[in-house]
Design a protein around this motif. Sequence first.
Motif, PDB file in Angstrom:
ATOM      1  N   TYR A   1       0.812  -1.210   0.000  1.00  0.00           N
ATOM      2  CA  TYR A   1       0.000   0.000   0.000  1.00  0.00           C
ATOM      3  C   TYR A   1       0.849   1.266   0.000  1.00  0.00           C
TER       4      TYR A   1
ATOM      5  N   ASN B   1      -2.648   6.349  -0.416  1.00  0.00           N
ATOM      6  CA  ASN B   1      -1.731   5.227  -0.558  1.00  0.00           C
ATOM      7  C   ASN B   1      -1.647   4.822  -2.030  1.00  0.00           C
TER       8      ASN B   1
ATOM      9  N   GLU C   1      -3.231   2.668  -3.848  1.00  0.00           N
ATOM     10  CA  GLU C   1      -4.528   2.601  -4.528  1.00  0.00           C
ATOM     11  C   GLU C   1      -5.077   4.005  -4.762  1.00  0.00           C
TER      12      GLU C   1
END
Length: 249
Positions: free
Chosen positions: A74, A229, A231
């Motif tokens: 992440y 992060n 994503e």
Amino acid sequence: MKGILLLAALLLSPAAALAKINIAEAPIGRTDLPWWNAHWHATLAQKSALPGAKVVWLGDSITYYWQRQGDHGYDDIKPVWDKYYAPYGALDFGFIGDTTASLIWRLDHGQVAGLHPKLVIILIGANNFGRVHWDTNMTVPAIKAVVANVHHRLPAAHILLLGVLPSIRNNWVDQQTRGTNKALAMAYRHSKDVTYLDLRHLFLKDGRIDASLYVDPSFVPPEPALHPNREGMTRIARALAPYVKKYVN
């Protein structure tokens, strides 16, 4: 220390009070901080090494995070940069903790001098709502000053201005973020040189900001959600891809 003294002088000066100077758009450098000064010179070296950069990012720690490399997946964000921006020889001028004032200082001191990018992406303002506590009324004209400064120095580049990203800090910050973004959307709705984008929707789940899209809650101890992060940054890159293609390719 120099930046603090300048800030104090602006706050205390009777002339400044009479002129109603907006500190958020006054150039305030942070070269008294060794790590900041080192990063400043590193970005100047990067600029010299990539004079043909087609894309330039300007911002604070969120922009700086494009270069983050972590071991947890992440927090390993640099591969996203490598996929979406490295092919354009892009430059990442993100500085941890910078406000609009420090970005203006950087522009005034040669951050983009000698460059000829086709697209400049600006993401600034989150730290205005932090320790300095500069509200919407101070931040909107300051961001507009950043945009005008960039356009003056890079008139051939299209500017992609991003709204302040949503965060999970407190109600006051959320109010200032929404107010600032609404004002910026109005200011640039008919601009030919600036495209404004509010990416808040990318970070919502069931109408609420999704903390799982941020790095900070995973820190030990956890911190308020502020920095997207991997994503979250991927969602940003995907959303911007059509604009990069339009103005760069």
